[in-house]
Design a protein around this motif. Structure first.
Motif, PDB file in Angstrom:
ATOM      1  N   PHE A  91       0.640  -1.154   0.269  1.00 51.75           N
ATOM      2  CA  PHE A  91       0.258  -0.098   0.064  1.00 51.75           C
ATOM      3  C   PHE A  91       0.840   1.217  -0.319  1.00 51.75           C
ATOM      4  O   PHE A  91       2.002   1.426   1.025  1.00 51.75           O
ATOM      5  CB  PHE A  91      -0.952  -0.095   1.482  1.00 51.75           C
ATOM      6  CG  PHE A  91      -1.601  -1.116   1.208  1.00 51.75           C
ATOM      7  CD1 PHE A  91      -2.755  -1.484   0.106  1.00 51.75           C
ATOM      8  CD2 PHE A  91      -1.549  -2.224   2.482  1.00 51.75           C
ATOM      9  CE1 PHE A  91      -3.620  -2.162   0.467  1.00 51.75           C
ATOM     10  CE2 PHE A  91      -3.289  -3.295   2.564  1.00 51.75           C
ATOM     11  CZ  PHE A  91      -3.920  -3.055   1.216  1.00 51.75           C
ATOM     12  N   ASN A  97      -3.241   5.143   0.128  1.00 52.78           N
ATOM     13  CA  ASN A  97      -4.111   4.129   0.563  1.00 52.78           C
ATOM     14  C   ASN A  97      -4.421   3.773   2.146  1.00 52.78           C
ATOM     15  O   ASN A  97      -5.959   3.785   2.680  1.00 52.78           O
ATOM     16  CB  ASN A  97      -3.153   2.696   0.450  1.00 52.78           C
ATOM     17  CG  ASN A  97      -3.615   2.442  -1.192  1.00 52.78           C
ATOM     18  OD1 ASN A  97      -2.313   1.909  -1.836  1.00 52.78           O
ATOM     19  ND2 ASN A  97      -4.625   1.713  -2.111  1.00 52.78           N
ATOM     20  N   TYR A 116      -7.266   0.857  -4.564  1.00 54.70           N
ATOM     21  CA  TYR A 116      -6.813   2.083  -5.022  1.00 54.70           C
ATOM     22  C   TYR A 116      -5.805   1.742  -5.826  1.00 54.70           C
ATOM     23  O   TYR A 116      -5.120   1.355  -4.682  1.00 54.70           O
ATOM     24  CB  TYR A 116      -7.013   3.530  -4.042  1.00 54.70           C
ATOM     25  CG  TYR A 116      -6.276   4.412  -4.447  1.00 54.70           C
ATOM     26  CD1 TYR A 116      -7.283   5.114  -6.177  1.00 54.70           C
ATOM     27  CD2 TYR A 116      -5.136   4.751  -4.900  1.00 54.70           C
ATOM     28  CE1 TYR A 116      -6.290   6.501  -6.089  1.00 54.70           C
ATOM     29  CE2 TYR A 116      -4.856   6.051  -5.244  1.00 54.70           C
ATOM     30  CZ  TYR A 116      -5.964   6.838  -5.919  1.00 54.70           C
ATOM     31  OH  TYR A 116      -4.985   7.866  -6.630  1.00 54.70           O
TER      32      TYR A 116
END
Length: 73
Positions: A6, A10, A68
């Motif tokens: 991440f 994130n 994402y």
């Protein structure tokens, strides 16, 4: 520098989403009924309709925060 699964964005999105979930749960709490008194507030629209929708939006946005992917990778 290690590549993490991440990115910073994130973690920010997941943190904001968790705050939304907590707000939804806080909207659900309140006074309850017992054997001697009946509290009609337990059936209020905020506790029955709005708060679960806020929690659902929070959980869905957690999923979006996890999924994402920044465009620069």
């Amino acid at each position: 520098m290690k590549d993490f699964a991440f990115s910073k964005i994130n973690f920010i999105l997941i943190g904001i989403s968790m705050v939304i979930v907590v707000i939804g749960f806080l909207m659900m709490i309140g006074a309850s009924s017992d054997e001697k008194t009946f509290n009609a507030e337990i059936f209020s629209d905020m506790r029955i309709k709005v708060a679960p929708i806020v929690c659902l939006v929070g959980f869905l946005s957690v999923i979006c925060g996890i999924m994402y992917r920044p465009k620069n990778k």
